[in-house]
Design a protein around this motif. Structure first.
Motif, PDB file in Angstrom:
ATOM      1  N   THR A 180       0.853  -1.191   0.000  1.00 51.05           N
ATOM      2  CA  THR A 180       0.000   0.000   0.000  1.00 51.05           C
ATOM      3  C   THR A 180       0.882   1.232   0.000  1.00 51.05           C
ATOM      4  N   ARG A 181       0.287   2.353  -0.401  1.00 56.08           N
ATOM      5  CA  ARG A 181       0.982   3.644  -0.360  1.00 56.08           C
ATOM      6  C   ARG A 181       0.349   4.512   0.715  1.00 56.08           C
ATOM      7  N   ALA A 182       1.120   5.454   1.202  1.00 56.50           N
ATOM      8  CA  ALA A 182       0.651   6.303   2.302  1.00 56.50           C
ATOM      9  C   ALA A 182      -0.568   7.112   1.914  1.00 56.50           C
ATOM     10  N   THR A 183      -0.709   7.421   0.632  1.00 55.72           N
ATOM     11  CA  THR A 183      -1.829   8.269   0.214  1.00 55.72           C
ATOM     12  C   THR A 183      -3.150   7.538   0.305  1.00 55.72           C
ATOM     13  N   ASP A 184      -3.123   6.177   0.393  1.00 63.26           N
ATOM     14  CA  ASP A 184      -4.379   5.453   0.471  1.00 63.26           C
ATOM     15  C   ASP A 184      -5.163   5.838   1.714  1.00 63.26           C
ATOM     16  N   ASP A 185      -4.451   6.009   2.858  1.00 62.33           N
ATOM     17  CA  ASP A 185      -5.135   6.358   4.090  1.00 62.33           C
ATOM     18  C   ASP A 185      -5.769   7.735   3.989  1.00 62.33           C
ATOM     19  N   ALA A 186      -5.035   8.657   3.381  1.00 64.51           N
ATOM     20  CA  ALA A 186      -5.582  10.016   3.238  1.00 64.51           C
ATOM     21  C   ALA A 186      -6.820  10.001   2.374  1.00 64.51           C
ATOM     22  N   GLN A 187      -6.783   9.195   1.309  1.00 66.69           N
ATOM     23  CA  GLN A 187      -7.944   9.130   0.429  1.00 66.69           C
ATOM     24  C   GLN A 187      -9.129   8.518   1.161  1.00 66.69           C
ATOM     25  N   ASP A 188      -8.853   7.461   1.995  1.00 64.54           N
ATOM     26  CA  ASP A 188      -9.941   6.850   2.739  1.00 64.54           C
ATOM     27  C   ASP A 188     -10.525   7.823   3.750  1.00 64.54           C
ATOM     28  N   ALA A 189      -9.629   8.644   4.322  1.00 71.50           N
ATOM     29  CA  ALA A 189     -10.100   9.585   5.339  1.00 71.50           C
ATOM     30  C   ALA A 189     -11.014  10.632   4.754  1.00 71.50           C
ATOM     31  N   THR A 190     -10.781  10.980   3.502  1.00 69.42           N
ATOM     32  CA  THR A 190     -11.589  12.034   2.878  1.00 69.42           C
ATOM     33  C   THR A 190     -12.700  11.470   2.000  1.00 69.42           C
ATOM     34  N   HIS A 191     -12.739  10.130   1.886  1.00 70.28           N
ATOM     35  CA  HIS A 191     -13.690   9.530   0.957  1.00 70.28           C
ATOM     36  C   HIS A 191     -15.134   9.802   1.372  1.00 70.28           C
ATOM     37  N   HIS A 192     -15.342   9.868   2.694  1.00 67.37           N
ATOM     38  CA  HIS A 192     -16.706  10.011   3.171  1.00 67.37           C
ATOM     39  C   HIS A 192     -17.086  11.458   3.430  1.00 67.37           C
ATOM     40  N   VAL A 197     -19.914  16.626  -5.904  1.00 66.75           N
ATOM     41  CA  VAL A 197     -19.216  16.384  -7.171  1.00 66.75           C
ATOM     42  C   VAL A 197     -18.319  15.147  -7.117  1.00 66.75           C
ATOM     43  N   GLU A 198     -18.235  14.527  -5.947  1.00 67.18           N
ATOM     44  CA  GLU A 198     -17.366  13.365  -5.826  1.00 67.18           C
ATOM     45  C   GLU A 198     -17.883  12.222  -6.699  1.00 67.18           C
ATOM     46  N   GLY A 199     -17.000  11.653  -7.497  1.00 63.04           N
ATOM     47  CA  GLY A 199     -17.351  10.531  -8.352  1.00 63.04           C
ATOM     48  C   GLY A 199     -17.996  10.914  -9.667  1.00 63.04           C
ATOM     49  N   LEU A 200     -18.241  12.189  -9.886  1.00 62.15           N
ATOM     50  CA  LEU A 200     -18.865  12.613 -11.142  1.00 62.15           C
ATOM     51  C   LEU A 200     -17.810  12.751 -12.225  1.00 62.15           C
ATOM     52  N   PRO A 201     -18.191  12.544 -13.475  1.00 58.78           N
ATOM     53  CA  PRO A 201     -17.254  12.825 -14.577  1.00 58.78           C
ATOM     54  C   PRO A 201     -16.993  14.317 -14.676  1.00 58.78           C
ATOM     55  N   GLY A 202     -16.007  14.676 -15.484  1.00 56.09           N
ATOM     56  CA  GLY A 202     -15.628  16.081 -15.598  1.00 56.09           C
ATOM     57  C   GLY A 202     -16.776  16.979 -16.005  1.00 56.09           C
ATOM     58  N   TRP A 203     -17.566  16.535 -16.990  1.00 49.92           N
ATOM     59  CA  TRP A 203     -18.679  17.383 -17.437  1.00 49.92           C
ATOM     60  C   TRP A 203     -19.734  17.514 -16.330  1.00 49.92           C
ATOM     61  N   GLY A 204     -19.883  16.469 -15.520  1.00 50.37           N
ATOM     62  CA  GLY A 204     -20.844  16.537 -14.427  1.00 50.37           C
ATOM     63  C   GLY A 204     -20.419  17.532 -13.355  1.00 50.37           C
ATOM     64  N   VAL A 205     -19.119  17.514 -13.043  1.00 47.45           N
ATOM     65  CA  VAL A 205     -18.603  18.477 -12.071  1.00 47.45           C
ATOM     66  C   VAL A 205     -18.818  19.899 -12.563  1.00 47.45           C
ATOM     67  N   THR A 206     -18.579  20.112 -13.856  1.00 47.73           N
ATOM     68  CA  THR A 206     -18.757  21.447 -14.433  1.00 47.73           C
ATOM     69  C   THR A 206     -20.207  21.900 -14.327  1.00 47.73           C
ATOM     70  N   LEU A 207     -21.137  20.990 -14.665  1.00 46.72           N
ATOM     71  CA  LEU A 207     -22.557  21.349 -14.608  1.00 46.72           C
ATOM     72  C   LEU A 207     -23.005  21.673 -13.175  1.00 46.72           C
ATOM     73  N   VAL A 258     -19.563  21.806  -3.566  1.00 47.61           N
ATOM     74  CA  VAL A 258     -19.195  21.664  -4.979  1.00 47.61           C
ATOM     75  C   VAL A 258     -17.710  21.935  -5.198  1.00 47.61           C
ATOM     76  N   GLY A 259     -16.946  22.078  -4.103  1.00 48.82           N
ATOM     77  CA  GLY A 259     -15.505  22.222  -4.220  1.00 48.82           C
ATOM     78  C   GLY A 259     -15.020  23.605  -4.566  1.00 48.82           C
ATOM     79  N   LEU A 260     -15.853  24.630  -4.366  1.00 45.78           N
ATOM     80  CA  LEU A 260     -15.442  25.999  -4.651  1.00 45.78           C
ATOM     81  C   LEU A 260     -15.053  26.713  -3.363  1.00 45.78           C
ATOM     82  N   SER A 261     -14.420  27.857  -3.505  1.00 47.22           N
ATOM     83  CA  SER A 261     -14.029  28.662  -2.360  1.00 47.22           C
ATOM     84  C   SER A 261     -15.262  29.312  -1.738  1.00 47.22           C
ATOM     85  N   ALA A 262     -15.429  29.125  -0.420  1.00 46.61           N
ATOM     86  CA  ALA A 262     -16.553  29.756   0.270  1.00 46.61           C
ATOM     87  C   ALA A 262     -16.451  31.270   0.191  1.00 46.61           C
ATOM     88  N   ALA A 263     -15.219  31.788   0.300  1.00 48.58           N
ATOM     89  CA  ALA A 263     -15.023  33.238   0.225  1.00 48.58           C
ATOM     90  C   ALA A 263     -15.457  33.786  -1.130  1.00 48.58           C
TER      91      ALA A 263
END
Length: 637
Positions: A180-192, A197-207, A258-263
């Motif tokens: 395993t790589r160290a980044t796997d834990d970080a990804q699991d920690a943020t997965h939930h 927009v998580e898991g959406l294709p690029g066009w879906g994220v844009t929409l 949606v992953g944008l800056s709140a500010a």
């Protein structure tokens, strides 16, 4: 609960002690908050990082309130500075800092990530300081704001780019033999984590992103007004505050989903609501929260400085901080020259943006999570960001000193050759002096206008009014303007000290000269009176009397009665002002002068009695035959 109360007591106590002290010393409130944080940092420990997440909401509130001050048309007018000035600042700063860290031995991807992080400046500290010093509406302040806004927008693509720069994480072999790589834990920690927009294709994220922005705009245009009217029916002040907070909090939450800056999202909402009739209500409701949260944010920045890391390598950390500030300053100065930002505005632009910013903390933490930076390097960079922010108030102090020197240098420029003399000399040609000059000239009398601002004199000439550049307090310039033969001297200088100096010299040289002087306040009146001015006009006194007369007329007094009350007040106030001038002592504050306070109180009682007696006389002789006079709704200027 008890720990929370103790922590709140510690934070508020440190702020109450440090901030007023720093302000009195001329250091500004921001440095006071930072020093308070440094002082209590060892006491709050790890709590500083947790508090910072809450305190960052102060930056969100600040950008929302700034958006309320900008109409969409004004924002569109800034597009060239946003794209050109702001975009070039980010690109050039990131490039130079990338080269610096690559030269220090960092991999190119890591160096580029650091370049992006340090290309940003502190929106919170800079805008707060600009507002405190009244510099937001200056040329330098507007250009600075444009760059800061561009930087806040640029955080979004930076968050998208940083994961692409990740180093290959070290491989570990688990007990079952899998790798395993160290980044796997970080990804699991943020997965939930909550995300639309998580898991959406690029066009879906844009929409989804476009939909979120559109929702903010549409709600701001069509929904806030009906909701405000609904809340107004309850007639509960706290509901306005609750709704104002609801707007900001909900938009910040939506932007996060949606992953944008709140500010950025709240700034956009503020711009949408800039033309709303509820704009001022929103400002007054949110301003206290913004101030407290921003103060808490600055305290957490000070508390978060890791002096343990600093002690291990003080020379290296300080050299790195100085190098980053210097590189950014070089870029900013070059851009100022390129975009023709001149004089004091240029130095304000350079010195206010040369530091790193609070978004650096976010990007460094994100880069560490994505394995873009190592833990040791991240700790050093966090310290550099905090130190550069700590230096920012000192750079504003440096700007103040440079600004004063530049002003003195302007005054030392050769004055104009004065080739005419007039019956009236007008020293100072601001808004006050301009009106006096036009009135006197239109009545057929000659004037000689002097002003120490070359820009103001040139502007006068553009509109056909002749003026001369020079310091009116200099005796040679006064005599060249005809002081020996003039009938009247009008002193309309902005500087209180310069006005008193000019009146003192003119009275000593020409005892028979009639001097009309503008005063800023009552104390300035006394100073000018002692210096020898004949007629002293307080800046807002006459206009305040006129406004008061309009109020009396609309309360039922006739025009004659209102005018008579105005005139009686005018004469009585001028009379008592001379009496108060006799007991005024320049070495004692008026609030601590017993004779002055007692005479002022007696004067107020006498004035009320005199005006009441005048009103009774008017009623007895029948000057109010019609009873209540209908108010005249026509505008008067």
């Amino acid at each position: 609960m008890q720990e929370t109360l103790l922590l709140a007591t510690l934070l508020l106590g440190a702020a109450v002690i440090a901030v007023p002290l720093a302000s009195r010393l001329g250091l500004g409130s921001v440095l006071g908050y930072l020093l308070a944080g440094i002082a209590i940092g060892p006491l709050i420990g790890a709590e500083a990082a947790e508090l910072q997440h809450v305190a960052e909401f102060g930056v969100v509130l600040m950008l929302f309130l700034i958006g309320l001050e900008l109409e969409p048309r004004a924002l569109w007018g800034m597009r060239h500075r946003l794209v050109g000035l702001g975009g070039l600042q980010i690109a050039l700063s990131a490039t130079l800092i990338t080269l610096l860290f690559a030269g220090l031995g960092q991999p190119l991807a890591t160096a580029f990530a650091i370049g992006l992080i340090f290309a940003l400046s502190s929106t919170a500290i800079v805008l707060q300081t600009l507002s405190e010093k009244g510099l937001m509406q200056t040329a330098g302040g507007r250009n600075t704001f444009s760059v800061l806004l561009t930087q806040d927008i640029a955080v979004i693509p930076m968050l998208a780019i940083l994961p692409l720069l990740a180093l290959r994480a070290p491989v570990t072999i688990t007990q079952d033999g899998s790798m395993t790589r160290a980044t796997d834990d970080a990804q699991d920690a943020t997965h939930h984590s909550m995300s639309l927009v998580e898991g959406l294709p690029g066009w879906g994220v844009t929409l989804v992103t476009i939909g979120a922005v559109a929702a903010v705009v549409l709600v701001g245009i069509y929904l806030t007004r009906p909701v405000f009217r609904y809340i107004h029916q309850a007639r509960l002040r706290e509901m306005y505050t609750a709704f104002a907070l609801l707007i900001v909090v909900s938009i910040a939450a939506l932007m996060g989903l949606v992953g944008l800056s709140a500010a950025l999202g709240t700034f956009l909402a503020g711009v949408v609501l800039a033309n709303s009739e509820f704009r001022h209500e929103l400002e007054s409701d949110l301003e206290p929260f913004k101030g407290l949260l921003l103060g808490l944010f600055f305290i957490t920045v000070g508390a978060g400085i890791d002096f343990g890391t600093f002690v291990q390598n003080p020379v290296g950390i300080l050299a790195l901080t100085a190098a980053i500030i210097a590189l950014k300053a070089v870029v900013l100065y070059a851009l100022a020259v390129m975009f023709r930002i001149k004089g004091r505005a240029r130095w304000l632009f350079v010195l206010s943006l040369a530091q790193a910013g609070e978004f650096g903390f976010v990007l460094i933490a994100f880069s560490l999570q994505q394995n873009v930076l190592s833990e040791g390097l991240a700790a050093d960079l966090l310290l550099v960001v905090a130190l550069s922010m700590l230096v920012t108030p000192l750079m504003f102090i440096l700007y103040d000193r440079l600004s004063r020197r530049m002003e003195d240098h302007a005054l030392s420029q050769p004055a104009d050759d004065i080739d005419q003399k007039g019956t009236v000399i007008i020293a100072g040609i601001g808004r006050f002096g301009q009106v006096v000059n036009r009135l006197v000239q239109s009545s057929g009398f000659s004037t000689v206008v002097l002003d120490h601002s070359l820009q103001t004199v040139q502007l006068m000439r553009t509109f056909g009014f002749k003026g001369f550049f020079g310091d009116p307090t200099r005796p040679d310039i006064l005599h060249a303007a005809g002081l020996d033969d003039a009938s009247v001297l009008v002193v309309a200088l902005d500087s209180k000290e310069a006005a008193v100096k000019l009146v003192t010299y003119a009275r000593a040289h020409r005892p028979d000269l009639h001097i009309v002087a503008r005063a800023r306040d009552r104390v300035h009146v006394y100073e000018l009176y002692n210096a020898g001015a004949n007629d002293i006009v307080r800046e807002l006194f006459d206009s305040s009397l006129r406004a008061g007369r309009y109020v009396l007329e609309n309360l039922g007094l006739s025009e004659f009665e209102a005018a008579e009350a105005e005139m009686n007040f005018y004469h009585y106030d001028r009379h008592i002002l001379r009496e108060l001038a006799e007991v005024w002592d320049p070495d004692i504050p008026i609030s601590q002068n017993p004779a002055y306070v007692e005479r002022a109180r007696a004067a107020n009682r006498d004035l009320e009695a005199a005006l009441a007696d005048r009103l009774d006389q008017s009623e007895r002789i029948g000057r109010r035959p019609g009873g209540r006079t209908p108010p005249d709704t026509r505008p008067r200027t």
